[in-house]
Design a protein around this motif. Structure first.
Motif, short mmCIF file in Angstrom:
data_model
loop_
_atom_site.label_atom_id
_atom_site.label_comp_id
_atom_site.label_asym_id
_atom_site.label_seq_id
_atom_site.Cartn_x
_atom_site.Cartn_y
_atom_site.Cartn_z
N LYS A 188 13.18 -0.84 -3.22
CA LYS A 188 12.64 -0.71 -1.86
C LYS A 188 12.78 0.74 -1.40
N SER A 189 11.71 1.28 -0.84
CA SER A 189 11.75 2.69 -0.42
C SER A 189 12.34 2.83 0.97
N ASP A 232 3.98 -2.69 0.29
CA ASP A 232 4.95 -1.60 0.14
C ASP A 232 4.95 -0.95 -1.24
N SER A 243 6.48 -1.71 -3.98
CA SER A 243 7.67 -1.82 -4.83
C SER A 243 7.56 -3.05 -5.72
N THR A 273 19.04 -2.28 -3.45
CA THR A 273 17.72 -1.81 -3.01
C THR A 273 16.57 -2.44 -3.78
#
Length: 313
Positions: free
Chosen positions: A84-85, A139, A141, A81
Motif C-alpha cells: 500500500k502506498s 490504487d 497495489s 503495508t
C-alpha cells in the motif's frame, strides 16, 4: 464525484508476501531515540526505556471503542503495508503495567489496524470514506483486500513492539487514527495470535498540522473533502498521550514524504479486560451493509504464504 466505488469482493487481488490519563508524551527518552528504532534492542535503549517509563507512567491508558472495522485473525508481522502506498510510518510502542510501577509487559501482543491513504480498510473496501476519493480498487497495489494494514507484534523483554506501516488517511467523520488492542495470556498460532484476553482497546492519534501537511501529498491528495480535526473528533478527548496522541519525529525535517517515526508508552492493567466492543467514546463510523462482522476472511493468506515478510519481534 463521491463514493463512486465498484462492487468488488475482498478476494479481488492475489495474496502477496504479507505477513484513564497516563503516560506522558516523553514516555521514551529522546536521547535514546535513534537506538529506539534500531532493528536490535540495545542496552542503552533498554536503560532509557526503563528509566523513562518509571518516571513518566502514572495511571492507565483510556480505553475507547474498537470501531466498526475490526476483523479477527490478523497476522503476526512487523511490516503490515503489503505494498500500500503512502508516507512511511515506523511505530515503536512500549507496553507497561501501570498497576505495578510501570514495569514492562513482555509477551504482550499488540494488534493494530488502520485505513489506507484514501480512507479504506481491508475487509471493507467498498465502504465510502466520505468526500471524493477514487475507488479502492484504483490504487494500483497488489495488497490483499482481506489483510492489508492489519497485524500483531509480540512484545520483547522490554515490553517493546515495532511496526512498519504507512501514515493513515482519513474517512468521514473521523480524524486520522490507528486502532490498537493489547492482548495478554495467549500465544502465536498458525501465523496469528490466539487465546488470552484483551486488556486494552484504544486508538492512536496524530498532530493536526502534520496530518494535514501529509494529506497534500500523493496519494492522499486524491481524497478531497472535509477533514475532521482532533478538537472535533468523536473519540479523541484532548488528553494528549494519555488519550493516544503519538509523539512523532520526521525522518527528514524538510521532506515529510520521507516518513515519520512515532512512539508511545501504553500503560495497561494486565488483570483487566477491555474489548472495546460497544464501549463509549463514539462509534467511529458505520460499516457498509453486508460487510464482514469480525470473523477472519476465509481466503486470508496463511503463514506459509507470507513467510518472507512475516516477522516477530
Amino acid at each position: 464525484m463521491t463514493g463512486n466505488h465498484k462492487d468488488k469482493t475482498i478476494t479481488r487481488r492475489r495474496a502477496i508476501a504479507v505477513t484513564g490519563g497516563t503516560v506522558a508524551a516523553g514516555g521514551l527518552a529522546i536521547a535514546g531515540y535513534q537506538s529506539a528504532f534500531a532493528d536490535t534492542e540495545t542496552t542503552a535503549d533498554a536503560t532509557a526505556t526503563a528509566s523513562a517509563t518509571s518516571s513518566a507512567c502514572m495511571t492507565l491508558m483510556t480505553s475507547v471503542t474498537e470501531g466498526p472495522y475490526y476483523l479477527d485473525g490478523a497476522l503476526v508481522r512487523k511490516d503490515i503495508t503489503e505494498g500500500k502506498s503512502g508516507v512511511p510510518l515506523t511505530l515503536r510502542l512500549t507496553v507497561v503495567d501501570a498497576t505495578d510501577g510501570c514495569t514492562p509487559v513482555p509477551g504482550a501482543a499488540v494488534e493494530i489496524w488502520h485505513c489506507d491513504a484514501w480512507g479504506y480498510y481491508s475487509g471493507y473496501t467498498t465502504a465510502n470514506p466520505g468526500g471524493s476519493a477514487p475507488a479502492e480498487s484504483e490504487d494500483g497495489s497488489t495488497a490483499n483486500d482481506a489483510t492489508y494494514l492489519r497485524g500483531y507484534q509480540i512484545a520483547n523483554g522490554n515490553g517493546v513492539v515495532k511496526f512498519e506501516t504507512i501514515f493513515p488517511g482519513w474517512y468521514t467523520p473521523r480524524t486520522c487514527h490507528i486502532h490498537v488492542k493489547v492482548h495478554t495470556g495467549g500465544e502465536k498460532e498458525d501465523g496469528t495470535y490466539e487465546g488470552g484476553k484483551v486488556n486494552y482497546t484504544g486508538q492512536f492519534f496524530f498532530d493536526d498540522d502534520i496530518a494535514q501537511e501529509i494529506f497534500t501529498l500523493e496519494p492522499y491528495s486524491k481524497h478531497s473533502g472535509s477533514y475532521t480535526t482532533l478538537d472535533n473528533d468523536m473519540v479523541y478527548d484532548g488528553g494528549g498521550a494519555s488519550s493516544g496522541l503519538l509523539t512523532l519525529k520526521a525522518v527528514h525535517k524538510k521532506d515529510p514524504s520521507k516518513g515519520y517515526k512515532g512512539f508511545l508508552t501504553l500503560g495497561i492493567d494486565p488483570d483487566a479486560e477491555s474489548t472495546g466492543a460497544g464501549s463509549g467514546g463514539g462509534g467511529g463510523g458505520t460499516p457498509p451493509s453486508g460487510a464482514p462482522t469480525g470473523e477472519p476472511p476465509s481466503d486470508a493468506p496463511s503463514e506459509s504464504a507470507t513467510a518472507s515478510a512475516s516477522a516477530s519481534s
